[in-house]
Scaffold this motif. Sequence first.
Motif, short mmCIF file in Angstrom:
data_model
loop_
_atom_site.label_atom_id
_atom_site.label_comp_id
_atom_site.label_asym_id
_atom_site.label_seq_id
_atom_site.Cartn_x
_atom_site.Cartn_y
_atom_site.Cartn_z
N ARG A 60 0.83 -1.21 0.00
CA ARG A 60 0.00 0.00 0.00
C ARG A 60 0.87 1.26 0.00
O ARG A 60 0.47 2.31 -0.54
N GLN A 118 -9.17 -4.29 -2.98
CA GLN A 118 -8.91 -3.98 -1.57
C GLN A 118 -9.73 -4.84 -0.62
O GLN A 118 -9.54 -4.78 0.59
N VAL A 160 -2.38 -3.85 -1.52
CA VAL A 160 -3.54 -3.74 -2.41
C VAL A 160 -3.34 -4.76 -3.53
O VAL A 160 -2.20 -5.02 -3.95
#
Length: 209
Positions: A60, A118, A160
């Motif tokens: 991320r 996500q 992610v």
Amino acid sequence: MYNSKPHQEDDLGRLHQHMLDTRLAVLVSQGEQGLLATHLPVLVDTGEGKLGTVYAHLARANRQWEDLAQGGEALLVFPGADAYVSPGYYPSKADNPKVVPTWNYLAVHAYGPAEIIQDPAALLTIVSRLTERHEQGRNEPWSVTDAPADYLDGMLRAIVGIRLPIARLQGARKLSQNRSKQDIAGVREGLTASPDQLDNQLAAHMRQL
């Protein structure tokens, strides 16, 4: 990628196999942050979509995912074997000295729109499948579920996921196909005799011509 006609690879099965054999790909994108590239392991699902679909994940903290979330095309580079080709490998050099060095190599480029994932359950599926792929064959394969649940939850929040349905594929299989049979044999023999393992790998591909 630039790829002259003798070296273009269009066989979908061979392109897919190259991608499956590549352990680390390069994700390239262009966005508000400029041109970005990340080296990352990927999952290639050859049965999803016309040309296949690629799954991966980014930290991320790696802001490349923010550009990917804005849409646009991304590129995944799947490098392969490569080798320097000396003019000394060509038997034809004895009659025609007009030769120069070159480089033989294999590569596949996959293009498509990257989708950001996500959802924790979907992320868990991606990392589990990646782990299973690379732990396969070990005497005591490690599983994602071996990690404590709370620790795993924290790790999933730090990444992610990426889903890239392939819109187009380009393959390069540059194995001296533009040379005579005698010169191809000379290159193959020279690379086979090399002490460099990467040269030997390229020679193995040339034996399939």
